[in-house]
Write a protein that holds these residues in place. Structure first.
Motif, PDB file in Angstrom:
ATOM      1  N   GLN A  57      21.361  12.023  -9.986  1.00 33.49           N
ATOM      2  CA  GLN A  57      19.835  11.441  -9.572  1.00 33.49           C
ATOM      3  C   GLN A  57      19.186  10.298  -9.259  1.00 33.49           C
ATOM      4  O   GLN A  57      18.534  10.269  -8.346  1.00 33.49           O
ATOM      5  N   ARG A  58      20.297   9.081  -9.091  1.00 37.39           N
ATOM      6  CA  ARG A  58      19.692   7.832  -8.832  1.00 37.39           C
ATOM      7  C   ARG A  58      19.981   8.080  -7.742  1.00 37.39           C
ATOM      8  O   ARG A  58      20.055   7.171  -6.332  1.00 37.39           O
ATOM      9  N   LEU A  59      22.055   8.161  -7.183  1.00 42.66           N
ATOM     10  CA  LEU A  59      22.068   8.507  -5.952  1.00 42.66           C
ATOM     11  C   LEU A  59      21.063   9.103  -5.135  1.00 42.66           C
ATOM     12  O   LEU A  59      21.339   8.872  -3.746  1.00 42.66           O
ATOM     13  N   GLN A  60      20.982  10.679  -5.638  1.00 43.88           N
ATOM     14  CA  GLN A  60      19.890  11.424  -5.350  1.00 43.88           C
ATOM     15  C   GLN A  60      18.886  11.025  -3.890  1.00 43.88           C
ATOM     16  O   GLN A  60      17.724  10.929  -3.443  1.00 43.88           O
ATOM     17  N   GLN A  61      18.082  10.106  -5.199  1.00 41.36           N
ATOM     18  CA  GLN A  61      17.001   9.322  -5.425  1.00 41.36           C
ATOM     19  C   GLN A  61      17.342   8.030  -4.005  1.00 41.36           C
ATOM     20  O   GLN A  61      16.274   7.918  -2.770  1.00 41.36           O
ATOM     21  N   VAL A  62      18.288   7.127  -3.757  1.00 37.07           N
ATOM     22  CA  VAL A  62      18.464   6.069  -2.566  1.00 37.07           C
ATOM     23  C   VAL A  62      18.675   6.705  -1.020  1.00 37.07           C
ATOM     24  O   VAL A  62      18.370   6.902  -0.372  1.00 37.07           O
ATOM     25  N   GLU A  68       0.736  -1.142   0.182  1.00 37.40           N
ATOM     26  CA  GLU A  68      -0.251   0.175   0.264  1.00 37.40           C
ATOM     27  C   GLU A  68       0.257   1.409  -0.002  1.00 37.40           C
ATOM     28  O   GLU A  68       1.949   1.217   0.910  1.00 37.40           O
ATOM     29  N   PRO A  69       0.718   2.208  -0.609  1.00 35.57           N
ATOM     30  CA  PRO A  69       0.902   3.726  -1.151  1.00 35.57           C
ATOM     31  C   PRO A  69       1.988   3.794   0.399  1.00 35.57           C
ATOM     32  O   PRO A  69       0.254   4.454   1.489  1.00 35.57           O
ATOM     33  N   GLY A  70       2.564   4.349   0.795  1.00 31.10           N
ATOM     34  CA  GLY A  70       2.639   5.147   2.454  1.00 31.10           C
ATOM     35  C   GLY A  70       2.690   4.003   3.662  1.00 31.10           C
ATOM     36  O   GLY A  70       3.624   4.544   4.423  1.00 31.10           O
ATOM     37  N   SER A  71       2.746   2.955   3.258  1.00 30.56           N
ATOM     38  CA  SER A  71       2.911   1.374   4.246  1.00 30.56           C
ATOM     39  C   SER A  71       4.773   1.398   4.092  1.00 30.56           C
ATOM     40  O   SER A  71       5.488   1.868   3.807  1.00 30.56           O
ATOM     41  N   LEU A  72       4.978   1.253   5.603  1.00 30.44           N
ATOM     42  CA  LEU A  72       6.001   0.312   6.356  1.00 30.44           C
ATOM     43  C   LEU A  72       6.774  -0.225   4.366  1.00 30.44           C
ATOM     44  O   LEU A  72       7.977   0.193   4.545  1.00 30.44           O
ATOM     45  N   THR A  73       6.318  -1.072   4.496  1.00 28.78           N
ATOM     46  CA  THR A  73       6.642  -2.245   3.706  1.00 28.78           C
ATOM     47  C   THR A  73       7.223  -1.632   2.481  1.00 28.78           C
ATOM     48  O   THR A  73       8.243  -2.193   1.339  1.00 28.78           O
ATOM     49  N   THR A  74       6.408  -0.430   2.397  1.00 26.95           N
ATOM     50  CA  THR A  74       6.257  -0.015   0.629  1.00 26.95           C
ATOM     51  C   THR A  74       7.967   1.212   0.333  1.00 26.95           C
ATOM     52  O   THR A  74       8.692   1.020  -0.603  1.00 26.95           O
ATOM     53  N   HIS A  75       7.741   1.405   1.804  1.00 24.47           N
ATOM     54  CA  HIS A  75       8.752   2.659   1.753  1.00 24.47           C
ATOM     55  C   HIS A  75      10.649   1.164   1.930  1.00 24.47           C
ATOM     56  O   HIS A  75      11.163   1.997   1.386  1.00 24.47           O
ATOM     57  N   PHE A  85      13.401   1.618  -1.243  1.00 28.42           N
ATOM     58  CA  PHE A  85      14.964   2.061  -0.793  1.00 28.42           C
ATOM     59  C   PHE A  85      15.533   0.697  -1.564  1.00 28.42           C
ATOM     60  O   PHE A  85      16.573   0.879  -2.220  1.00 28.42           O
ATOM     61  N   GLU A  86      15.462   0.098  -1.147  1.00 25.64           N
ATOM     62  CA  GLU A  86      15.789  -1.545  -2.101  1.00 25.64           C
ATOM     63  C   GLU A  86      15.852  -1.422  -3.189  1.00 25.64           C
ATOM     64  O   GLU A  86      16.956  -1.582  -4.432  1.00 25.64           O
ATOM     65  N   ASN A  87      14.886  -0.963  -4.248  1.00 22.09           N
ATOM     66  CA  ASN A  87      14.851  -0.866  -5.198  1.00 22.09           C
ATOM     67  C   ASN A  87      15.539   0.218  -6.193  1.00 22.09           C
ATOM     68  O   ASN A  87      16.268   0.381  -7.270  1.00 22.09           O
ATOM     69  N   ALA A  88      15.512   1.445  -5.199  1.00 24.34           N
ATOM     70  CA  ALA A  88      16.856   3.069  -5.271  1.00 24.34           C
ATOM     71  C   ALA A  88      18.373   2.353  -5.538  1.00 24.34           C
ATOM     72  O   ALA A  88      19.353   2.291  -6.415  1.00 24.34           O
ATOM     73  N   LEU A  89      18.754   1.247  -4.247  1.00 18.79           N
ATOM     74  CA  LEU A  89      19.704   1.058  -3.997  1.00 18.79           C
ATOM     75  C   LEU A  89      19.679   0.303  -5.704  1.00 18.79           C
ATOM     76  O   LEU A  89      21.044   0.025  -6.377  1.00 18.79           O
ATOM     77  N   LEU A  90      19.342  -0.641  -5.935  1.00 13.13           N
ATOM     78  CA  LEU A  90      19.778  -1.466  -7.071  1.00 13.13           C
ATOM     79  C   LEU A  90      19.477  -0.811  -8.608  1.00 13.13           C
ATOM     80  O   LEU A  90      20.382  -0.965  -8.896  1.00 13.13           O
ATOM     81  N   THR A  91      19.185   0.163  -8.550  1.00 14.93           N
ATOM     82  CA  THR A  91      18.464   1.207  -9.877  1.00 14.93           C
ATOM     83  C   THR A  91      19.911   2.404  -9.373  1.00 14.93           C
ATOM     84  O   THR A  91      20.599   2.483 -11.358  1.00 14.93           O
ATOM     85  N   ALA A  92      20.596   2.315  -9.222  1.00 17.29           N
ATOM     86  CA  ALA A  92      21.528   3.631  -8.496  1.00 17.29           C
ATOM     87  C   ALA A  92      22.636   2.473  -9.433  1.00 17.29           C
ATOM     88  O   ALA A  92      23.013   2.731  -9.404  1.00 17.29           O
ATOM     89  N   ALA A  93      22.827   1.553  -8.595  1.00 16.70           N
ATOM     90  CA  ALA A  93      24.040   0.632  -8.814  1.00 16.70           C
ATOM     91  C   ALA A  93      23.883  -0.054  -9.922  1.00 16.70           C
ATOM     92  O   ALA A  93      25.729  -0.246 -10.602  1.00 16.70           O
ATOM     93  N   SER A  94      22.699   0.501 -10.765  1.00 19.75           N
ATOM     94  CA  SER A  94      22.935  -0.217 -12.551  1.00 19.75           C
ATOM     95  C   SER A  94      24.206   0.967 -13.640  1.00 19.75           C
ATOM     96  O   SER A  94      23.725   0.834 -14.224  1.00 19.75           O
TER      97      SER A  94
END
Length: 484
Positions: free
Chosen positions: A124-129, A98-105, A109-118
């Motif tokens: 911009q991707r580092l800032q997103q992390v 659900e948007p805004g849930s603890l698991t979603t947040h 964060f995990e997805n942002a790490l994977l995206t930045a690692a690519s």
């Protein structure tokens, strides 16, 4: 029988019929009035010349059903409060995905790490992390603050309910005295008894109580466990329940630690938990929230925050972080001390060196202690962060158990545990509510039956007419005798 005797007997019957008719009218008009006890006239034979006399008024209440319903009020109050608390916390955490849930947040964060690692060269991707990391810690802060707000609200509610019970006990004592006085003077204390029943009912949801009948219509009020709250045979004055509300409630303040007030009766400390003499109702529920349920939730949440922080601390993926220095996540800006776990979820924050609103996001790629930017294509550190989150390691916090688990599993377990607690609370609420409704219906069925009252009224009318006919016949005979 002399004519005067017949006239006297008929007059006594008319008087009784008139009084009975008035009681029936009162019963019917108050059939749905809360706390009203059905009245009936108590009659007896009049000595001497015969006839009937009114001995008094009987207030008819099934005491066994009333006692069970009051205990059910307490159970229902407890179940309702615990269900409401569990639902609020579950709603705050949010459902998985659900948007805004603890698991979603956390997933963000995990997805942002994977995206930045690519593409580690993308600022911009580092800032997103950094943004997603901050969102997750902010969520932990909000949940922690909410749990403490629940404890503070419970503390204030305890104080309010204690005041309500003390006021009610004083009122019951006054009504007892008025009822006793009315009974001694051969009056009708039924209305006073109605009022007393309503007052006792008003606290039956707060504290489970039982009443014991005493002489002259008085009642003693004891808790379900047998502690006397008002009993003239023990003390002429009602018991005084003591409690002092806290100015503020924070994670480090507990009753066990002596920081928060417990309950007292006449100045003597008692077991201030739901298992204590005043537990079982809404008062017990608020004690359970303040001192057990919310404390346990906060402990697990703090354990989550600690596990999360330690996976990124010194000795972890970032080799540029020295011992004693804060890692990617901090305890209110400082390095975390293992003795300060309590309340950590409310203090955890992203290291200001990688503040997303600044220019330090490159440190997510190159290390917090890096003197300058390194190779823009090096994703080693971000991959290390991802591996740290996925690693199956035993948690340092005892509040998370001893199993070697990834951080995402800890988050899922916490959310699931809160949801399970809400489901259990739903079941308890449903059962207690159904039981309470059944007892209230049974209580009402033993109250005023308007059909039966109307049938009795018809009989009274017939009796009234018969007595009136006797008086008329006596009058005719006396007129005949006077004319002879």
């Amino acid at each position: 029988m002399a004519l005067s005797g017949a006239l006297s007997n008929a007059l006594s019957g008319l008087t009784a019929n008139s009084r009975a008719a008035a009681l029936i009218a009162s019963n019917i008009s108050n059939a749905t009035t809360e706390g009203y006890g059905q009245r009936s006239l108590v009659l007896g034979a009049r000595g001497g010349s015969g006839g009937v006399q009114v001995i008094g008024v009987s207030r008819n209440v099934d005491q066994a059903v009333l006692a069970d319903r009051r205990l059910s009020d307490s159970h229902t109050g407890y179940a309702n409060d615990m269900q409401a608390f569990s639902s609020r916390v579950e709603k705050l955490l949010g459902a998985s995905g659900e948007p805004g849930s603890l698991t979603t947040h956390f997933a963000a964060f995990e997805n942002a790490l994977l995206t930045a690692a690519s593409d580690p060269s993308s600022m911009q991707r580092l800032q997103q992390v950094a943004f997603k990391a901050q969102d997750f810690t902010d969520k932990l802060n909000v949940v922690s603050d909410h749990i403490q707000a629940e404890r503070g609200s419970a503390d204030r509610s305890i104080a309010s309910q204690v005041e309500t019970v003390n006021t009610a006990l004083g009122r019951i004592r006054q009504l007892n005295e008025a009822i006793k006085d009315s009974s001694v003077r051969d009056g009708d204390p039924s209305s006073l008894m109605d009022e007393r029943q309503k007052v006792i009912d008003s606290i039956s949801g707060i504290v489970p109580v039982r009443t014991i009948s005493r002489e002259f219509g008085e009642v003693a009020v004891h808790t379900a466990s047998g502690v006397p709250l008002l009993d003239s045979m023990i003390n002429s004055e009602p018991a005084v329940i003591g409690f002092t509300a806290a100015n503020a409630v924070t994670a480090d303040l507990t009753m066990i630690g002596g920081d928060l007030s417990g309950l007292t009766i006449n100045g003597r400390p008692i077991n201030s938990s739901n298992e204590g003499p005043l537990g079982g109702g809404t008062l017990g529920a608020q004690l359970q929230v303040r001192d057990v349920a919310a404390v346990d939730m906060q402990a697990v949440l703090d354990g989550l925050a600690r596990d999360f922080l330690e996976r990124f601390a010194a000795g972890g993926p970032d080799s540029t972080v020295g011992a004693g220095d804060p890692g990617l996540f901090t305890d209110a800006g400082s390095a975390f001390a293992t003795t300060d776990e309590v309340g950590l979820a409310g203090r955890i924050s992203l290291n200001s060196l990688v503040d997303p609103s600044g220019t330090g996001a490159w440190r997510i790629r190159d290390g917090l202690g890096a003197a300058s930017q390194g190779a823009v294509g090096d994703a080693t550190l971000m991959q290390g962060y991802t591996d740290a989150l996925e690693s199956l390691v035993p948690p340092s916090s005892a509040n998370l158990g001893t199993s070697a688990t990834s951080f995402s599993e800890h988050v899922s377990d916490f959310v699931s545990a809160v949801a399970a607690a809400r489901v259990r609370a739903d079941g308890e609420q449903s059962f207690s509510s159904a039981q309470n409704t059944a007892l209230k219906e049974l209580e009402l069925s033993k109250g005023v039956d308007t059909d039966a009252e109307l049938q009795t009224l018809l009989r009274i009318e017939q009796q009234y007419a018969a007595n009136a006919r006797v008086m008329s016949a006596v009058d005719e005979l006396m007129q005949t005798l006077m004319n002879i």
